[in-house]
Design a protein around this motif. Structure first.
Motif: not given
Length: 180
Positions: A40, A43, A167
């Protein structure tokens, strides 16, 4: 350009797998979570340094060099009786306001996402060890106990909400790493 970094670590290593219950091994659970968190962060294009499974806690702490403005997060699963439940976060006995704020947002968010008890923010002296070296690195620092590995309902909540937790934790690390 600024060199902001976050330091997420799985908390255990090959020679110390941590708590085990119901077929779960803390190191394997936190390793999987850390790896998703790293994906994450990549990303999102955010810099990070993390632990390696072969490193002891002492080796990892000797290798990392966080500075003011960086964020250190050590990730764990708690263990106690099968009825013990909840999420808690530890901070240094001498934690600054940013670490306190980070820890409060972390425990509030994670317990809410999983729908489990919020056991609050505690100081390292309130931990079973009394002193947690990782919390005394420069920058913002916290140690999270996501839930109890010994409680099947906690673990089901942790697994079913894993991606939401990744997240949330990733965004929170990035948010607190922006303090320049």
């Amino acid at each position: 350009m600024a060199q902001e970094k976050v330091y997420p670590s799985a908390g255990h290593h090959d020679k110390d797998p941590g708590a085990m219950a119901h077929g779960f091994v803390e190191m394997k659970e936190m390793d999987a979570f850390r790896n998703l968190l790293i994906e994450y962060l990549m990303y999102k294009g955010h810099r990070f340094v993390t632990d390696q499974n072969h490193e002891t806690n002492t080796q990892y702490q000797s290798r990392i060099k966080p500075i003011k403005g960086d964020v250190v997060l050590d990730m764990h699963l708690n263990a106690a009786s099968p009825s013990a439940t909840g999420c808690e976060v530890f901070i240094s006995n001498n934690a600054g306001q940013t670490s306190k704020d980070f820890a409060k947002e972390l425990v509030d968010g994670c317990s809410c996402i999983m729908g489990i008890a919020n056991r609050g923010v505690k100081t390292e002296s309130q931990s079973n060890r009394g002193k947690l070296g990782i919390l005394n690195k420069p920058g913002t620092a916290a140690l999270i106990e996501f839930c109890f590995i010994t409680n099947m309902s906690d673990m089901q909540a942790f697994h079913s909400k894993r991606m939401e937790l990744v997240q949330f934790v990733g965004d929170l690390l990035i948010k607190y790493d922006q303090n320049k």
